[in-house]
Design a protein around this motif. Structure first.
Motif, PDB file in Angstrom:
ATOM      1  N   GLN A   1       0.542  -1.403   4.727  1.00 30.43           N
ATOM      2  CA  GLN A   1      -0.646  -0.885   5.452  1.00 30.43           C
ATOM      3  C   GLN A   1      -1.917  -0.817   4.605  1.00 30.43           C
ATOM      4  O   GLN A   1      -3.043  -0.810   5.148  1.00 30.43           O
ATOM      5  CB  GLN A   1      -0.317   0.479   5.922  1.00 30.43           C
ATOM      6  CG  GLN A   1       1.037   0.362   6.926  1.00 30.43           C
ATOM      7  CD  GLN A   1       0.689  -0.433   8.125  1.00 30.43           C
ATOM      8  OE1 GLN A   1      -0.350  -0.517   8.737  1.00 30.43           O
ATOM      9  NE2 GLN A   1       1.830  -0.886   8.468  1.00 30.43           N
ATOM     10  N   LYS A   2      -1.904  -0.940   3.278  1.00 23.22           N
ATOM     11  CA  LYS A   2      -2.935  -0.762   2.440  1.00 23.22           C
ATOM     12  C   LYS A   2      -3.341  -1.755   1.559  1.00 23.22           C
ATOM     13  O   LYS A   2      -4.236  -1.615   0.718  1.00 23.22           O
ATOM     14  CB  LYS A   2      -2.294   0.654   1.427  1.00 23.22           C
ATOM     15  CG  LYS A   2      -2.242   1.754   2.054  1.00 23.22           C
ATOM     16  CD  LYS A   2      -1.875   3.039   1.396  1.00 23.22           C
ATOM     17  CE  LYS A   2      -1.527   4.336   2.085  1.00 23.22           C
ATOM     18  NZ  LYS A   2      -1.131   5.418   1.114  1.00 23.22           N
ATOM     19  N   TRP A   3      -2.580  -2.920   1.225  1.00 23.22           N
ATOM     20  CA  TRP A   3      -2.809  -3.802   0.170  1.00 23.22           C
ATOM     21  C   TRP A   3      -4.074  -4.445   0.477  1.00 23.22           C
ATOM     22  O   TRP A   3      -4.488  -4.805  -0.656  1.00 23.22           O
ATOM     23  CB  TRP A   3      -1.776  -5.073   0.098  1.00 23.22           C
ATOM     24  CG  TRP A   3      -1.843  -5.737   1.362  1.00 23.22           C
ATOM     25  CD1 TRP A   3      -1.279  -5.836   2.680  1.00 23.22           C
ATOM     26  CD2 TRP A   3      -2.418  -7.198   1.182  1.00 23.22           C
ATOM     27  NE1 TRP A   3      -1.713  -7.224   3.506  1.00 23.22           N
ATOM     28  CE2 TRP A   3      -2.232  -7.791   2.597  1.00 23.22           C
ATOM     29  CE3 TRP A   3      -3.241  -7.741   0.338  1.00 23.22           C
ATOM     30  CZ2 TRP A   3      -2.793  -8.834   2.965  1.00 23.22           C
ATOM     31  CZ3 TRP A   3      -4.042  -9.112   0.677  1.00 23.22           C
ATOM     32  CH2 TRP A   3      -3.621  -9.557   1.930  1.00 23.22           C
TER      33      TRP A   3
ATOM     34  N   THR B   1       5.538  -8.562   5.552  1.00 24.95           N
ATOM     35  CA  THR B   1       5.575  -8.067   4.032  1.00 24.95           C
ATOM     36  C   THR B   1       4.265  -8.440   3.705  1.00 24.95           C
ATOM     37  O   THR B   1       3.462  -8.947   4.236  1.00 24.95           O
ATOM     38  CB  THR B   1       6.737  -8.390   3.320  1.00 24.95           C
ATOM     39  OG1 THR B   1       6.809  -7.899   2.075  1.00 24.95           O
ATOM     40  CG2 THR B   1       6.384 -10.122   2.840  1.00 24.95           C
ATOM     41  N   THR B   2       3.813  -7.841   2.409  1.00 23.75           N
ATOM     42  CA  THR B   2       2.655  -8.284   1.885  1.00 23.75           C
ATOM     43  C   THR B   2       2.479  -9.586   1.115  1.00 23.75           C
ATOM     44  O   THR B   2       3.710  -9.687   0.555  1.00 23.75           O
ATOM     45  CB  THR B   2       2.190  -7.257   0.752  1.00 23.75           C
ATOM     46  OG1 THR B   2       2.818  -7.041  -0.134  1.00 23.75           O
ATOM     47  CG2 THR B   2       2.238  -5.664   1.550  1.00 23.75           C
TER      48      THR B   2
ATOM     49  N   ASP C   1       2.067  -2.389  -0.266  1.00 24.57           N
ATOM     50  CA  ASP C   1       2.241  -1.235   1.005  1.00 24.57           C
ATOM     51  C   ASP C   1       1.546  -2.261   1.977  1.00 24.57           C
ATOM     52  O   ASP C   1       0.594  -2.810   2.047  1.00 24.57           O
ATOM     53  CB  ASP C   1       1.640  -0.191   0.840  1.00 24.57           C
ATOM     54  CG  ASP C   1       1.555   0.627   1.865  1.00 24.57           C
ATOM     55  OD1 ASP C   1       1.457   0.330   2.881  1.00 24.57           O
ATOM     56  OD2 ASP C   1       1.560   2.014   1.577  1.00 24.57           O
TER      57      ASP C   1
ATOM     58  N   ASN D   1      -6.960  -2.599  -1.482  1.00 21.00           N
ATOM     59  CA  ASN D   1      -7.209  -2.553  -2.881  1.00 21.00           C
ATOM     60  C   ASN D   1      -8.367  -3.001  -3.402  1.00 21.00           C
ATOM     61  O   ASN D   1      -8.899  -4.195  -2.864  1.00 21.00           O
ATOM     62  CB  ASN D   1      -5.996  -3.581  -3.436  1.00 21.00           C
ATOM     63  CG  ASN D   1      -6.060  -3.913  -5.086  1.00 21.00           C
ATOM     64  OD1 ASN D   1      -6.626  -4.760  -5.383  1.00 21.00           O
ATOM     65  ND2 ASN D   1      -5.488  -3.004  -5.856  1.00 21.00           N
TER      66      ASN D   1
ATOM     67  N   GLU E   1      -0.303  -0.184  -4.280  1.00 19.23           N
ATOM     68  CA  GLU E   1      -0.548  -0.400  -2.794  1.00 19.23           C
ATOM     69  C   GLU E   1      -0.601  -1.865  -2.600  1.00 19.23           C
ATOM     70  O   GLU E   1      -0.316  -2.275  -1.270  1.00 19.23           O
ATOM     71  CB  GLU E   1      -2.217   0.063  -2.623  1.00 19.23           C
ATOM     72  CG  GLU E   1      -3.123  -0.747  -3.208  1.00 19.23           C
ATOM     73  CD  GLU E   1      -3.552  -0.219  -4.643  1.00 19.23           C
ATOM     74  OE1 GLU E   1      -4.568  -0.314  -5.199  1.00 19.23           O
ATOM     75  OE2 GLU E   1      -2.811   0.817  -5.450  1.00 19.23           O
TER      76      GLU E   1
ATOM     77  N   GLN F   1       3.458  -9.581  -2.790  1.00 19.99           N
ATOM     78  CA  GLN F   1       5.120  -9.671  -3.163  1.00 19.99           C
ATOM     79  C   GLN F   1       5.588 -10.878  -3.207  1.00 19.99           C
ATOM     80  O   GLN F   1       6.447 -11.335  -3.882  1.00 19.99           O
ATOM     81  CB  GLN F   1       5.624  -8.581  -1.937  1.00 19.99           C
ATOM     82  CG  GLN F   1       5.391  -6.975  -2.100  1.00 19.99           C
ATOM     83  CD  GLN F   1       6.190  -6.338  -0.982  1.00 19.99           C
ATOM     84  OE1 GLN F   1       5.881  -6.545   0.225  1.00 19.99           O
ATOM     85  NE2 GLN F   1       7.361  -5.673  -1.289  1.00 19.99           N
TER      86      GLN F   1
END
Length: 238
Positions: free
Chosen positions: A106-108, A177-178, A104, A111, A101, A181
């Motif tokens: 939308q989800k990071w 982006t997250t 992701d 976590n 995640e 990353q």
């Protein structure tokens, strides 16, 4: 518009300043930056960034605005493997593999490790500060893009003297982006230069695109080795 993020020179973390090598790096950076047509300079309040900026500002006879939110990204997480609190990056490969995640958009933030450390709320805080600053130049965040208008300062060049972690956080927001990353996937050497510019192919719409990341040309051309600070192996010196 162009945004130029500069990581501070090789740090003396205990003194919150620069090593002898870090000062050499900062002077070489100043020679490079002297040719830039900069609209405004901004700087982290931390000493290592202030001292790096000092060399450039003295050379171009300018001043910088100090912004609290440009300090190194500060949301310590609990690292179970290391059994201590640390920055929310530099994870071991198995951690990233077990927590997909983090890749992701939308989800990071959901976590468990990130949520426990309040990483998401700090991330939102700093990117809102960036967006407020960009609005002063006529760039207004709307979804995953920026809106412009007739009085937008499209030729503005902003230089930020700051840190590896906060640069990756802000850059991830700009390019959607997250941060994980970028924190995990990119190394920004001391005094490296990261440039993002707007593409404005559609009227009143802008999207930021990275033109250079972690560039150390000023060091290589002067024969000054690239520092490893923030990296776990020897950086390429070519």
């Amino acid at each position: 518009m162009k945004l130029i993020f500069i990581r501070h020179g090789e740090p003396d973390y205990e003194a919150d300043s620069l090593t002898e090598k870090g000062w050499r790096e900062a002077e070489l950076l100043a020679k490079r930056a002297a040719d830039w047509n900069v609209t405004d300079f901004y700087c982290s309040p931390l000493g290592r960034a202030q001292h790096t900026a000092e060399c450039t500002l003295k050379k171009v006879q300018r001043t910088a605005t100090t912004l609290e939110w440009l300090r190194e990204f500060n949301a310590p997480i609990w690292d179970e493997m290391m059994q201590r609190r640390k920055t929310p990056w530099d994870f071991y490969p198995e951690f990233m593999a077990q927590n997909p995640e983090l890749f992701d958009l939308q989800k990071w933030m959901e976590n468990d490790v990130m949520a426990e450390g309040g990483v998401g709320s700090e991330y939102i805080r700093v990117y809102k500060e960036l967006d407020a600053l960009l609005a002063n130049y006529g760039y207004f965040r709307e979804g995953c893009r920026y809106r412009t208008r007739e009085d937008t300062h499209q030729d503005a060049v902003l230089v930020f003297f700051c840190h590896l972690g906060i640069t990756c956080a802000l850059l991830s927001h700009l390019i959607n982006t997250t941060p994980s990353q970028l924190w995990q996937g990119f190394f920004l050497a001391p005094t490296s230069v990261t440039i993002v510019g707007t593409e404005e192919r559609t009227p009143q719409e802008a999207y930021f695109r990275c033109q250079a990341m972690g560039d150390t040309t000023h060091l290589l051309m002067a024969g000054e080795p690239i520092s490893y600070y923030g990296y776990f192996t020897d950086p390429f010196q070519g």
